[in-house]
Structure formats: structure tokens, C-alpha cells
Design a protein around this motif. Structure first.
Motif, PDB file in Angstrom:
ATOM      1  N   LEU A 195     -59.374 -43.436 -79.351  1.00  0.00           N
ATOM      2  CA  LEU A 195     -58.897 -43.521 -77.974  1.00  0.00           C
ATOM      3  C   LEU A 195     -58.782 -45.001 -77.583  1.00  0.00           C
ATOM      4  CD1 LEU A 195     -58.102 -41.972 -75.388  1.00  0.00           C
ATOM      5  CD2 LEU A 195     -60.520 -42.037 -74.723  1.00  0.00           C
TER       6      LEU A 195
ATOM      7  N   ASN B 136     -54.386 -45.120 -72.967  1.00  0.00           N
ATOM      8  CA  ASN B 136     -54.440 -43.944 -72.109  1.00  0.00           C
ATOM      9  C   ASN B 136     -53.556 -42.841 -72.686  1.00  0.00           C
ATOM     10  OD1 ASN B 136     -54.937 -42.192 -70.030  1.00  0.00           O
ATOM     11  ND2 ASN B 136     -53.596 -43.239 -68.573  1.00  0.00           N
ATOM     12  N   SER B 137     -54.179 -41.918 -73.405  1.00  0.00           N
ATOM     13  CA  SER B 137     -53.468 -40.813 -74.038  1.00  0.00           C
ATOM     14  C   SER B 137     -54.027 -39.498 -73.522  1.00  0.00           C
ATOM     15  CB  SER B 137     -53.630 -40.892 -75.562  1.00  0.00           C
ATOM     16  OG  SER B 137     -53.207 -39.687 -76.165  1.00  0.00           O
ATOM     17  N   LYS B 138     -53.294 -38.861 -72.619  1.00  0.00           N
ATOM     18  CA  LYS B 138     -53.748 -37.586 -72.056  1.00  0.00           C
ATOM     19  C   LYS B 138     -54.009 -36.545 -73.149  1.00  0.00           C
ATOM     20  CE  LYS B 138     -52.798 -34.249 -68.406  1.00  0.00           C
ATOM     21  NZ  LYS B 138     -54.179 -34.113 -68.033  1.00  0.00           N
TER      22      LYS B 138
ATOM     23  N   HIS C 163     -54.995 -36.991 -76.224  1.00  0.00           N
ATOM     24  CA  HIS C 163     -56.234 -37.333 -76.935  1.00  0.00           C
ATOM     25  C   HIS C 163     -57.452 -37.104 -76.028  1.00  0.00           C
ATOM     26  CE1 HIS C 163     -58.136 -39.062 -80.480  1.00  0.00           C
ATOM     27  NE2 HIS C 163     -58.972 -39.667 -79.646  1.00  0.00           N
TER      28      HIS C 163
END
Length: 193
Positions: free
Chosen positions: A49, A52-54, A56
Motif C-alpha cells: 500500500l 491511495n488505492s481503494k 488495495h
């Protein structure tokens, strides 16, 4: 990453060979039998992470749901990650915390609340102005999540670094003259002493 419809209890999402599941996977992965293994696997997934990866964040939140018995250990891993990552990676880890407390709650909410001020300040002190604006938006969503006393302490600490940061009161106070508005008034024309 979009999780396939068969992703659910005891099943690892495709492409994640280091899943964190106590009960094992229907896809042939061996189950994790100890807190140490669960923590090591969660840490491994968390290290990916980096932005900003929704998808993940959602996957990491689902993994938490699968391992409710390891709340304190997983919270400690996430808090350590907040401290160790570079400034540009801190906000996504805080978003993960937010996702977990709002979607899983319970012991995770209690554990995150313990160090909320320190974790938040660890991000706030190190990030730029634009990220601080995002932190303010995030904090504004927590009034019905974390205890008000904890949020008040957080606001006071942030305000000591940034005087523009508002401090929300612990409980709304109603001035005396407004309290009297709801009381019955004598009929017009009567003089009362």
C-alpha cells in the motif's frame, strides 16, 4: 483491483499469494494457524500500500474481517507502518485505518482509538498542506466513529501546530436564553413579575 464474485470467506483474491486467512482458502492455499503467521502475511500485504488505492485498501480491510482474533496485533502493524513509511505514503495507511474502523469496528475500533492522537499526529506533522486538507476532511467523518473525548484531544493537539484547525466541543452547549425559548410564555397582555 476488483475482487471477483467468488472472493469471500476463506478465499484469497487472485494475484495475492500472501493472503491472510485463518480458515484456509478454497483455492488451495494453506490456512494460517498462528498470530505470528497472520501478522507476517498482513505486513507483507500492507507494504504494497504505497499510494491511495481503494481496491488495495478494500482487500486489506477484508483480510482484517477474516482475522478478527488478531485485532491488537494487526492494529500494531498498521500503526508501525504509519510511523515508518515516507510522508507521501502515510495518508493511504490512515485511510486503511479509517476503512477498518468504519467497516469492521469492534476490537479494531477500540485498539485504534487508544493511539489515535499519536497516529494522526505522526501523519499531520510530516505531510504537506494539501495532505493536511485531506486529513481535515477525514477527521470530519469521525464524529460518530471515535469517542468525542479522543477527538477533542486530537483537535487540541493539531490546533497547537496549526491554529487554523478548529476544535470541536465535547458536547454542544445551549445558551440560557435559548433554553428559555422552549418554555411556555404567559399569554400576551399579562404582566408577570
Amino acid at each position: 483491483m476488483v475482487l471477483p464474485s467468488h472472493f469471500g470467506r476463506n478465499c484469497c483474491p487472485p494475484g495475492f499469494t500472501d493472503c491472510l486467512l485463518v480458515g484456509g482458502c478454497d483455492t488451495g492455499h494453506a490456512g494460517i494457524s498462528s498470530a505470528e503467521d497472520a501478522c507476517r502475511e498482513y505486513q507483507s500485504s500492507l507494504e504494497d500500500l504505497t499510494f491511495n488505492s481503494k481496491p488495495h485498501i478494500n482487500m486489506l480491510t477484508i483480510l482484517v474481517e477474516e482475522n478478527l482474533g488478531f485485532a491488537k496485533e494487526i492494529v500494531a502493524i498498521i500503526e508501525a507502518q504509519i510511523r515508518k513509511v515516507p510522508p507521501e505514503q502515510k495518508l493511504p495507511v490512515l485511510y486503511l485505518m479509517d476503512s477498518i474502523v468504519k467497516n469492521v469496528g469492534g476490537e479494531f475500533l477500540e485498539a485504534f482509538a487508544e493511539n489515535l492522537v499519536a497516529s494522526f499526529m505522526g501523519v499531520f506533522e510530516k505531510v504537506d498542506k494539501n495532505t493536511r486538507k485531506r486529513l481535515f476532511k477525514l477527521r470530519s467523518t469521525w464524529d460518530d466513529v471515535f469517542p468525542l473525548k479522543k477527538l477533542y484531544a486530537l483537535d487540541v493537539r493539531v490546533n497547537s501546530l496549526d491554529p487554523a484547525w478548529p476544535i470541536k466541543l465535547l458536547s454542544p452547549t445551549v445558551p440560557m436564553f435559548l433554553k428559555q425559548v422552549g418554555q411556555k410564555r404567559p399569554p400576551k397582555g399579562l404582566i408577570t413579575f
